[in-house]
Design a protein around this motif. Sequence first.
Motif, PDB file in Angstrom:
ATOM      1  N   HIS A   1      -6.204  -4.402   2.877  1.00  0.00           N
ATOM      2  CA  HIS A   1      -5.251  -3.492   2.241  1.00  0.00           C
ATOM      3  C   HIS A   1      -5.456  -2.091   2.817  1.00  0.00           C
TER       4      HIS A   1
ATOM      5  N   GLY B   1      -2.962   3.803   0.220  1.00  0.00           N
ATOM      6  CA  GLY B   1      -1.750   4.603   0.247  1.00  0.00           C
ATOM      7  C   GLY B   1      -2.029   6.090   0.276  1.00  0.00           C
TER       8      GLY B   1
ATOM      9  N   TYR C   1       1.723   7.232  -3.083  1.00  0.00           N
ATOM     10  CA  TYR C   1       1.077   5.926  -3.182  1.00  0.00           C
ATOM     11  C   TYR C   1      -0.452   6.044  -3.224  1.00  0.00           C
TER      12      TYR C   1
ATOM     13  N   ALA D   1      -1.899   0.482  -2.759  1.00  0.00           N
ATOM     14  CA  ALA D   1      -1.881  -0.021  -1.383  1.00  0.00           C
ATOM     15  C   ALA D   1      -0.708   0.597  -0.643  1.00  0.00           C
ATOM     16  N   GLY D   2      -0.992   1.231   0.475  1.00  0.00           N
ATOM     17  CA  GLY D   2       0.097   1.746   1.302  1.00  0.00           C
ATOM     18  C   GLY D   2       0.739   0.656   2.126  1.00  0.00           C
ATOM     19  N   ALA D   3      -0.055  -0.343   2.482  1.00  0.00           N
ATOM     20  CA  ALA D   3       0.441  -1.458   3.283  1.00  0.00           C
ATOM     21  C   ALA D   3      -0.563  -2.602   3.211  1.00  0.00           C
TER      22      ALA D   3
ATOM     23  N   LYS E   1       0.404  -3.852  10.261  1.00  0.00           N
ATOM     24  CA  LYS E   1       0.553  -3.365   8.887  1.00  0.00           C
ATOM     25  C   LYS E   1       1.934  -3.743   8.350  1.00  0.00           C
TER      26      LYS E   1
ATOM     27  N   GLY F   1       4.150  -2.808   5.177  1.00  0.00           N
ATOM     28  CA  GLY F   1       4.294  -1.961   3.996  1.00  0.00           C
ATOM     29  C   GLY F   1       5.694  -1.958   3.421  1.00  0.00           C
ATOM     30  N   SER F   2       6.697  -1.990   4.268  1.00  0.00           N
ATOM     31  CA  SER F   2       8.083  -1.980   3.797  1.00  0.00           C
ATOM     32  C   SER F   2       8.350  -3.213   2.946  1.00  0.00           C
TER      33      SER F   2
ATOM     34  N   LEU G   1       7.368  -3.664  -0.231  1.00  0.00           N
ATOM     35  CA  LEU G   1       6.470  -3.771  -1.382  1.00  0.00           C
ATOM     36  C   LEU G   1       6.988  -2.929  -2.538  1.00  0.00           C
TER      37      LEU G   1
ATOM     38  N   ARG H   1       2.235  -2.713  -4.990  1.00  0.00           N
ATOM     39  CA  ARG H   1       1.276  -1.777  -4.405  1.00  0.00           C
ATOM     40  C   ARG H   1       0.093  -1.541  -5.352  1.00  0.00           C
TER      41      ARG H   1
ATOM     42  N   PRO I   1      -1.754  -5.531  -5.146  1.00  0.00           N
ATOM     43  CA  PRO I   1      -1.305  -6.170  -3.910  1.00  0.00           C
ATOM     44  C   PRO I   1      -1.767  -7.619  -3.806  1.00  0.00           C
TER      45      PRO I   1
END
Length: 251
Positions: free
Chosen positions: A182, A185, A189, A193-195, A207, A209-210, A212, A217, A220
């Motif tokens: 993970h 963020g 965030y 989790a950022g990604a 990575k 991330g888009s 979520l 997040r 995760p």
Amino acid sequence: MLANVYRPGIVLDDYWISEKFDGVRAYWDGHQLLTRGGEVIHAPDWFVAGWPAVAMDGELWAGRGRFSHALSTVRQQLPDNAAWRQIRFMAFDLPGHAGTFDERLPALRSTVQKMGLPWVQAVEQVRAPDHETLQAMMNRIVAQGGEGVVLHRGASLYRAGRNDDLLKFKPYDDAEARVVGHVPGKGKYTGMAGALLVETPDGLRFKLGSGLTDEQRRHPPAVGSLVTYRYRGVNDSGIPRFAVFMRVREE
């Protein structure tokens, strides 16, 4: 059986076409329901009462756009009767039948008809004479909230693995990858989790991330989870372009 990706130019006369259902893959072994990875699905007794002692391959489906409901229902160790009342088993094959899919199809329809259960349905299979007809069919299903279509070669025997006997046709490419970490963020965030750091079956890491949600997040998918993402082609290094998280896959 697992599906490869359809590409124009394939001889469509060889294939049956059906909707690709956005649910949880399920295998009835003649005694119990199992996930794709062989884990027991704890369905209510009434849901599987009267099912035949023959294997059936299918999808536990809650309707278009309701994958989350199907997944949360199937994952429960103690089945929720009200939730299961919204689930259908969409049967699309008879793994134990020795014939081709052309021969298995009427046998499957007969098996489901004899069961007489409204929550068990044989998936409708049709023909498409050309790519334009197939494209129109796929577009119509997607416009109604569906995922796309599946093509099944009529002359094929049932065999495990990914091959061109089974093809999927959707408006985008998708694939699966394993969560290996993970990425913290930043900004709004922070603390989440950022990604996700994921790894493809080929060993490529990137990575994701888009796609979520804020809830995803905050909590995760666990390391080791298998996730599905969609993308638009790959770059020179093989990394998927414009990858978007879709869901955690049930194994």
